[in-house]
Design an enzyme around this catalytic site. Structure first.
Site, PDB file in Angstrom:
ATOM      1  N   LYS A  63       0.813  -1.215   0.000  1.00 14.10           N
ATOM      2  CA  LYS A  63       0.000   0.000   0.000  1.00 14.10           C
ATOM      3  C   LYS A  63       0.849   1.268   0.000  1.00 14.10           C
ATOM      4  O   LYS A  63       0.439   2.292  -0.520  1.00 14.10           O
ATOM      5  CB  LYS A  63      -0.938   0.005   1.209  1.00 14.10           C
ATOM      6  CG  LYS A  63      -2.066  -1.015   1.063  1.00 14.10           C
ATOM      7  CD  LYS A  63      -2.988  -0.996   2.239  1.00 14.10           C
ATOM      8  CE  LYS A  63      -4.132  -1.999   2.072  1.00 14.10           C
ATOM      9  NZ  LYS A  63      -5.137  -1.609   1.096  1.00 14.10           N
TER      10      LYS A  63
ATOM     11  N   ASN B 183     -11.793  -8.202   3.087  1.00 13.82           N
ATOM     12  CA  ASN B 183     -11.073  -7.104   3.746  1.00 13.82           C
ATOM     13  C   ASN B 183     -11.920  -5.852   3.775  1.00 13.82           C
ATOM     14  O   ASN B 183     -12.730  -5.604   2.878  1.00 13.82           O
ATOM     15  CB  ASN B 183      -9.720  -6.856   3.060  1.00 13.82           C
ATOM     16  CG  ASN B 183      -9.802  -5.808   1.979  1.00 13.82           C
ATOM     17  OD1 ASN B 183      -9.717  -4.608   2.248  1.00 13.82           O
ATOM     18  ND2 ASN B 183     -10.021  -6.236   0.729  1.00 13.82           N
TER      19      ASN B 183
ATOM     20  N   PHE C 211      -8.489   1.833   2.993  1.00 14.48           N
ATOM     21  CA  PHE C 211      -7.354   2.667   2.550  1.00 14.48           C
ATOM     22  C   PHE C 211      -6.461   3.183   3.684  1.00 14.48           C
ATOM     23  O   PHE C 211      -6.270   4.403   3.829  1.00 14.48           O
ATOM     24  CB  PHE C 211      -7.830   3.886   1.754  1.00 14.48           C
ATOM     25  CG  PHE C 211      -8.423   3.588   0.411  1.00 14.48           C
ATOM     26  CD1 PHE C 211      -8.258   2.358  -0.196  1.00 14.48           C
ATOM     27  CD2 PHE C 211      -9.132   4.573  -0.276  1.00 14.48           C
ATOM     28  CE1 PHE C 211      -8.815   2.093  -1.442  1.00 14.48           C
ATOM     29  CE2 PHE C 211      -9.685   4.323  -1.527  1.00 14.48           C
ATOM     30  CZ  PHE C 211      -9.528   3.081  -2.099  1.00 14.48           C
TER      31      PHE C 211
ATOM     32  N   SER D  16     -13.344   0.501  -4.692  1.00 20.26           N
ATOM     33  CA  SER D  16     -13.200  -0.143  -3.388  1.00 20.26           C
ATOM     34  C   SER D  16     -14.515  -0.021  -2.626  1.00 20.26           C
ATOM     35  O   SER D  16     -15.089   1.066  -2.547  1.00 20.26           O
ATOM     36  CB  SER D  16     -12.071   0.510  -2.596  1.00 20.26           C
ATOM     37  OG  SER D  16     -12.146   0.058  -1.273  1.00 20.26           O
ATOM     38  N   PRO D  17     -14.991  -1.126  -2.025  1.00 14.34           N
ATOM     39  CA  PRO D  17     -16.267  -1.043  -1.294  1.00 14.34           C
ATOM     40  C   PRO D  17     -16.110  -0.466   0.105  1.00 14.34           C
ATOM     41  O   PRO D  17     -17.093  -0.314   0.815  1.00 14.34           O
ATOM     42  CB  PRO D  17     -16.709  -2.508  -1.230  1.00 14.34           C
ATOM     43  CG  PRO D  17     -15.461  -3.301  -1.296  1.00 14.34           C
ATOM     44  CD  PRO D  17     -14.448  -2.486  -2.055  1.00 14.34           C
ATOM     45  N   ASN D  18     -14.867  -0.141   0.508  1.00  8.78           N
ATOM     46  CA  ASN D  18     -14.629   0.203   1.910  1.00  8.78           C
ATOM     47  C   ASN D  18     -14.477   1.689   2.192  1.00  8.78           C
ATOM     48  O   ASN D  18     -14.182   2.083   3.310  1.00  8.78           O
ATOM     49  CB  ASN D  18     -13.389  -0.543   2.420  1.00  8.78           C
ATOM     50  CG  ASN D  18     -13.536  -2.037   2.230  1.00  8.78           C
ATOM     51  OD1 ASN D  18     -14.549  -2.605   2.598  1.00  8.78           O
ATOM     52  ND2 ASN D  18     -12.540  -2.670   1.622  1.00  8.78           N
ATOM     53  N   THR D  19     -14.630   2.522   1.146  1.00  8.10           N
ATOM     54  CA  THR D  19     -14.611   3.973   1.364  1.00  8.10           C
ATOM     55  C   THR D  19     -15.984   4.506   0.975  1.00  8.10           C
ATOM     56  O   THR D  19     -16.387   4.360  -0.191  1.00  8.10           O
ATOM     57  CB  THR D  19     -13.507   4.629   0.505  1.00  8.10           C
ATOM     58  OG1 THR D  19     -12.247   4.142   0.960  1.00  8.10           O
ATOM     59  CG2 THR D  19     -13.527   6.144   0.612  1.00  8.10           C
TER      60      THR D  19
ATOM     61  N   LYS E 232     -10.012   1.376 -12.561  1.00  5.08           N
ATOM     62  CA  LYS E 232     -10.270   0.073 -11.927  1.00  5.08           C
ATOM     63  C   LYS E 232     -11.721   0.026 -11.476  1.00  5.08           C
ATOM     64  O   LYS E 232     -12.155   0.866 -10.680  1.00  5.08           O
ATOM     65  CB  LYS E 232      -9.332  -0.129 -10.740  1.00  5.08           C
ATOM     66  CG  LYS E 232      -9.521  -1.502 -10.079  1.00  5.08           C
ATOM     67  CD  LYS E 232      -8.367  -1.826  -9.156  1.00  5.08           C
ATOM     68  CE  LYS E 232      -8.551  -3.165  -8.480  1.00  5.08           C
ATOM     69  NZ  LYS E 232      -7.430  -3.523  -7.627  1.00  5.08           N
TER      70      LYS E 232
ATOM     71  N   ASN F  95     -12.033  -5.003  -8.931  1.00  3.26           N
ATOM     72  CA  ASN F  95     -11.757  -4.929  -7.487  1.00  3.26           C
ATOM     73  C   ASN F  95     -12.504  -6.062  -6.771  1.00  3.26           C
ATOM     74  O   ASN F  95     -13.019  -6.968  -7.421  1.00  3.26           O
ATOM     75  CB  ASN F  95     -12.229  -3.563  -6.976  1.00  3.26           C
ATOM     76  CG  ASN F  95     -11.351  -3.041  -5.865  1.00  3.26           C
ATOM     77  OD1 ASN F  95     -11.071  -3.760  -4.912  1.00  3.26           O
ATOM     78  ND2 ASN F  95     -10.909  -1.803  -5.976  1.00  3.26           N
TER      79      ASN F  95
ATOM     80  N   TYR G 232      -3.819 -11.258  -6.339  1.00  5.24           N
ATOM     81  CA  TYR G 232      -3.584 -10.812  -4.964  1.00  5.24           C
ATOM     82  C   TYR G 232      -3.826 -11.973  -3.988  1.00  5.24           C
ATOM     83  O   TYR G 232      -2.901 -12.472  -3.350  1.00  5.24           O
ATOM     84  CB  TYR G 232      -4.468  -9.612  -4.603  1.00  5.24           C
ATOM     85  CG  TYR G 232      -4.130  -9.024  -3.243  1.00  5.24           C
ATOM     86  CD1 TYR G 232      -3.691  -9.826  -2.190  1.00  5.24           C
ATOM     87  CD2 TYR G 232      -4.231  -7.670  -2.992  1.00  5.24           C
ATOM     88  CE1 TYR G 232      -3.363  -9.322  -0.952  1.00  5.24           C
ATOM     89  CE2 TYR G 232      -3.908  -7.145  -1.746  1.00  5.24           C
ATOM     90  CZ  TYR G 232      -3.476  -7.986  -0.730  1.00  5.24           C
ATOM     91  OH  TYR G 232      -3.151  -7.477   0.493  1.00  5.24           O
TER      92      TYR G 232
HETATM   93  C1  LIG Z   1      -6.377  -7.368   1.670  1.00  2.11           C
HETATM   94  C2  LIG Z   1      -6.715  -6.695   0.376  1.00  2.11           C
HETATM   95  C3  LIG Z   1      -6.483  -5.345   0.229  1.00  2.11           C
HETATM   96  C4  LIG Z   1      -6.777  -4.709  -0.974  1.00  2.11           C
HETATM   97  N1  LIG Z   1      -6.533  -3.374  -1.117  1.00  2.11           N
HETATM   98  C5  LIG Z   1      -6.784  -2.771  -2.306  1.00  2.11           C
HETATM   99  C6  LIG Z   1      -6.493  -1.405  -2.494  1.00  2.11           C
HETATM  100  O1  LIG Z   1      -5.982  -0.719  -1.604  1.00  2.11           O
HETATM  101  N2  LIG Z   1      -6.766  -0.845  -3.704  1.00  2.11           N
HETATM  102  C7  LIG Z   1      -7.305  -1.564  -4.737  1.00  2.11           C
HETATM  103  O2  LIG Z   1      -7.515  -1.025  -5.814  1.00  2.11           O
HETATM  104  N3  LIG Z   1      -7.573  -2.883  -4.582  1.00  2.11           N
HETATM  105  C8  LIG Z   1      -7.335  -3.497  -3.409  1.00  2.11           C
HETATM  106  N4  LIG Z   1      -7.616  -4.821  -3.261  1.00  2.11           N
HETATM  107  C9  LIG Z   1      -8.239  -5.561  -4.376  1.00  2.11           C
HETATM  108  C10 LIG Z   1      -7.191  -6.331  -5.200  1.00  2.11           C
HETATM  109  O3  LIG Z   1      -6.304  -5.436  -5.799  1.00  2.11           O
HETATM  110  C11 LIG Z   1      -7.873  -7.159  -6.292  1.00  2.11           C
HETATM  111  O4  LIG Z   1      -8.497  -6.291  -7.180  1.00  2.11           O
HETATM  112  C12 LIG Z   1      -8.897  -8.129  -5.732  1.00  2.11           C
HETATM  113  O5  LIG Z   1      -8.464  -8.694  -4.537  1.00  2.11           O
HETATM  114  C13 LIG Z   1      -9.227  -9.268  -6.713  1.00  2.11           C
HETATM  115  O6  LIG Z   1      -8.103 -10.047  -7.003  1.00  2.11           O
HETATM  116  P1  LIG Z   1      -7.785 -11.466  -6.251  1.00  2.11           P
HETATM  117  O7  LIG Z   1      -9.029 -12.290  -6.315  1.00  2.11           O
HETATM  118  O8  LIG Z   1      -6.642 -12.049  -7.007  1.00  2.11           O
HETATM  119  O9  LIG Z   1      -7.442 -11.113  -4.868  1.00  2.11           O
HETATM  120  C14 LIG Z   1      -7.331  -5.464  -2.054  1.00  2.11           C
HETATM  121  C15 LIG Z   1      -7.542  -6.832  -1.900  1.00  2.11           C
HETATM  122  C16 LIG Z   1      -7.249  -7.456  -0.703  1.00  2.11           C
HETATM  123  C17 LIG Z   1      -7.488  -8.928  -0.565  1.00  2.11           C
END
Ligand SMILES: Cc1cc2nc3c(=O)[nH]c(=O)nc-3n(C[C@H](O)[C@H](O)[C@H](O)COP(=O)(O)O)c2cc1C
Length: 561
Positions: free
Chosen positions: A201, A246, A250, A323-326, A367, A396, A468
């Site tokens: 991050k 998660n 942010f 992002s669903p968290n903001t 994204k 995402n 990820y």
């Molecule tokens: C713990 C965690 C934190 C993440 N933080 C961010 C983030 O800060 N910004 C973002 O664009 N995506 C974030 N993501 C989403 C990943 O970049 C990715 O788009 C998503 O997890 C789908 O890919 P995956 O199934 O391979 O994990 C996060 C995912 C995880 C699991």
């Protein structure tokens, strides 16, 4: 006189440094290098605590014997007997012992020597496996399960970033197979596996991550001002489902801190001209831009500030509205808001000076979430085409919860990622591909954990993929393993990654957005690539002319002697 043990440390460090340079494309940072030196000195010391290498003991014995001879000679010269104990007990030489000068026992049983030798071979072998083979079973089947049993999800995430930041992380020393290469925005990219945002991050472990073989490392999401994110606990493993939920929200050290980190990498690499801001051949550095929680929901300022701050130091800037968290962030995916946002960020990008690192301006990528319906995706595609965005990451995390989830944590609030979301993201890739012209690449992300998963995305029209969650579960060898599995499939099918992507993109993309070329004049894709290449050359030429002009003006303004 350098003590033997220091010589040993010095030699071991030099060997390690040479191996680093040779195998890992000159991966250096000042802090990383300091740590490597310390480690190079420390590990022989640690070994020495458990076991004193026979060879060193022998050398020491010879050294003491030599001292004894000199002493005896001195006694003779002084007219004393060689064994005159009243002069100075000869034993003195052998009794000045400490941890590192202790003499080996006069006789060691062959069994003990055998055990020591085995221990040395094993520890050296384990170290070599840890360090030089990111794909080894040691990482996937020993280190990762132990971490899962001993640390919660967020603590192991932090530990992993620390190890990769330290320069002591493992390496993927294998050169990428040529069947994996493909062209993206005029760059020859060495393989199609990237690391998605959210792992690093704050841009702490950029080089450690490139060392693992990713061709795209995306740092962030980064917010303009530092912010702590949501209260803990905020990351949950769904181990039975190969998934994570998660709600980090942010957490970010903010633009200024991350920028200073990115800039700190530059002096070491900038001796020669660089193709990309990743400072590695065939790889791209992406910066994912987020917005502060307290910024107004529909404001675009945070993103514009991100473009201005990180534009000169990155190959790609990712506008994260998914992002669903903001609170309110995903609302920016609505047509009107998205139009305002993407127009503002493209304008900000177009006003940036050409980067002095790679003689380019960064690419802008959007994204999106996997939870959009057909008409929302069509709207987004329309806005992307109208605003000059260069690509899209799909996607995402999701707010959906498939009914087949088994893990106890499945009811936690936040974004779900990993295997269960592949179905949603692949569907979104296919829908978007059908609504976007072929020259706008899609980067597939969601539930990819094998070469076959990655190829599914390529066959749906994604130019490359990101991972990820599978990286979080399988550890540092994930990238190498997925690449190896892709290569195996490609060889079986007698094709290449680029050919699969080209076929799918040609077949599924929105047609007729550009006038058709006559047969024999090449495909639209080729023409676009050529135009982009020409554009790049003109940019480079322009910046060179600027610097020549600057030098001429400076020379002209010097007083004549
Ligand atoms: C713990 C965690 C934190 C993440 N933080 C961010 C983030 O800060 N910004 C973002 O664009 N995506 C974030 N993501 C989403 C990943 O970049 C990715 O788009 C998503 O997890 C789908 O890919 P995956 O199934 O391979 O994990 C996060 C995912 C995880 C699991």
């Amino acid at each position: 006189m350098i003590p033997g043990i220091l010589k040993f440390a010095l030699v071991s460090w030099v060997v390690k440094a040479v191996a680093n340079v040779k195998m890992c494309n000159k991966v250096y940072s000042v802090r990383g290098e300091a740590r490597r030196i310390l480690f190079g000195i420390a590990w022989p010391f640690l070994l020495n605590i458990f076991w004193e290498p026979k060879s060193i003991s022998i050398l020491r014995h010879q050294y003491w014997e030599y001292n004894e001879k000199i002493e005896i000679q001195n006694r003779r010269i002084a007219g004393r007997k060689a064994n005159d104990e009243s002069w100075l007990p000869l034993k003195t030489y052998n009794t000045s012992r400490n941890l590192f000068t202790k003499a080996a026992p006069a006789s060691r049983s062959p069994i003990t020597t055998g055990l020591y030798a085995t221990a040395l071979i094993l520890s050296t072998g384990l170290f070599a496996v840890y360090y030089f083979d990111s794909r080894s079973a040691l990482h996937r089947y020993v280190i990762m399960p132990v971490l899962r049993q001993t640390l919660d999800a967020e603590s192991s995430h932090k530990l992993a970033v620390k190890v990769l930041r330290s320069g002591l992380g493992p390496k993927d020393p294998v050169t990428d197979d040529e069947n994996l290469t493909f062209n993206l925005w005029g760059h020859q990219i060495s393989n199609p596996v990237g690391l998605a945002a959210g792992f690093d991050k704050d841009g702490e472990a950029i080089d450690g991550l490139f060392d693992l073989g990713f061709s795209w490392v995306e740092i962030g999401s980064i917010t303009p001002k530092p912010q702590p994110g949501n209260p803990k606990p905020r990351v949950f493993r769904l181990s039975e489902d190969n998934a994570i939920i998660n709600r980090y929200g942010f957490p970010s050290q903010g633009h200024a801190t991350v920028l200073s980190r990115i800039r700190a990498r530059l002096p070491i690499f900038l001796a020669g001209e660089q193709e990309t801001a990743s400072l590695r051949d065939g790889s791209l550095l992406a910066v994912n831009l987020g917005k502060n929680k307290e910024s107004p929901a529909d404001s675009v300022e945070d993103f514009v500030a991100g473009v201005r701050t990180f534009g000169p130091y990155s190959d790609v800037l990712v506008v994260n509205v998914s992002s669903p968290n903001t609170p309110g962030l995903r609302g920016l995916q609505n047509k009107a808001s998205l139009e305002t946002l993407l127009t503002s960020v493209t304008q900000a990008r177009d006003h940036l000076p050409i980067s002095s690192i790679n003689s380019q301006r960064p690419r802008l990528v959007l994204k999106i979430a996997p939870d959009l319906d057909q008409s929302q995706i069509e709207d987004i595609a329309g806005v992307i085409m109208g605003t000059g965005i260069d690509g899209v990451i799909v996607s995402n995390t999701t707010i959906q919860r498939p009914s087949h989830l088994k893990s106890a944590s499945r009811t936690e609030i936040g974004g779900l990622s990993g295997s269960p979301i592949k179905h949603y993201t692949l569907t979104a890739v296919k829908t978007l591909r059908a609504n976007l012209p072929s020259h706008i690449p899609i980067i597939g992300c969601g539930g990819i954990s094998s070469g076959e998963d990655a190829l599914e995305y390529a066959r749906a029209g994604a130019t490359m993929v990101q991972v990820y969650t599978s990286f979080g579960y399988d550890g540092v060898g994930t990238c190498r393993r997925i690449k190896d599995q892709i290569v195996e499939k490609l060889q079986k099918e007698g094709t290449t990654w680029a050919k699969i992507v080209e076929k799918a993109v040609d077949e599924f993309s929105l047609k007729d957005e550009l006038p058709k070329v006559k047969p024999g004049e090449g495909t639209v894709n080729q023409l676009i690539e050529e135009a982009e290449h020409l554009n790049k050359l003109l940019d480079k030429f322009g910046s060179k002319m600027d610097s020549v002009n600057d030098r001429t003006i400076a020379a002209a303004s010097q007083p004549m002697l």
